[in-house]
Design a protein around this motif. Sequence first.
Motif, mmCIF file in Angstrom:
data_model
loop_
_atom_site.group_PDB
_atom_site.id
_atom_site.type_symbol
_atom_site.label_atom_id
_atom_site.label_comp_id
_atom_site.label_asym_id
_atom_site.label_seq_id
_atom_site.Cartn_x
_atom_site.Cartn_y
_atom_site.Cartn_z
ATOM 1 N N LYS A 57 -4.429 -7.820 -2.951
ATOM 2 C CA LYS A 57 -5.454 -8.114 -1.738
ATOM 3 C C LYS A 57 -6.229 -7.047 -1.701
ATOM 4 C CE LYS A 57 -1.601 -10.305 0.683
ATOM 5 N NZ LYS A 57 -0.987 -10.529 1.865
ATOM 6 N N ASP A 84 0.721 -1.324 -0.213
ATOM 7 C CA ASP A 84 0.045 0.085 0.142
ATOM 8 C C ASP A 84 0.875 1.128 -0.012
ATOM 9 O OD1 ASP A 84 -2.486 -1.338 0.090
ATOM 10 O OD2 ASP A 84 -2.371 -1.863 2.283
ATOM 11 N N GLY A 123 -3.437 -3.686 -1.029
ATOM 12 C CA GLY A 123 -4.849 -3.994 -0.537
ATOM 13 C C GLY A 123 -5.568 -2.693 -0.824
ATOM 14 N N ASN A 124 -6.634 -2.598 0.172
ATOM 15 C CA ASN A 124 -7.676 -1.841 -0.247
ATOM 16 C C ASN A 124 -7.231 -0.284 0.104
ATOM 17 O OD1 ASN A 124 -9.716 -3.430 -0.549
ATOM 18 N ND2 ASN A 124 -10.014 -3.831 1.845
#
Length: 120
Positions: free
Chosen positions: A87, A34, A61-62
């Motif tokens: 992810k 990230d 990821g998010n």
Amino acid sequence: AIKESSSIRQIRIWDEQMEAEATFWPAKGEQIGDEGAELIAQFLQVDESIRSVILEDHEIGNPGAQHIAAAIKANKSIQSVDLRRNKISAEGLRHLSEAIKESSSIQQIRIWDEMIKAGA
């Protein structure tokens, strides 16, 4: 200004038939995650020559997806983003979906081995 990152070792940008592409490679055995996605998003927000971004298999990821989504909204030249094998879950997909709706240039985002296309 873009901060330095110890995990990104090479940034390759080329222009082939007037279409720029950016592929980001971390040091061997590392993924950018990230934090790296945030740095790349900062770069993409100021460089409007990039048409395609490949960030496959980087442990994003998010939070990273949210940064990339912000770059898609800000950069009017990005047409394609490859985020396969990261992810990203429903939260990250929501940010990317919003970015597609707001972008006038994005044509596709690859996630997993599927594509989200503009207008879909």
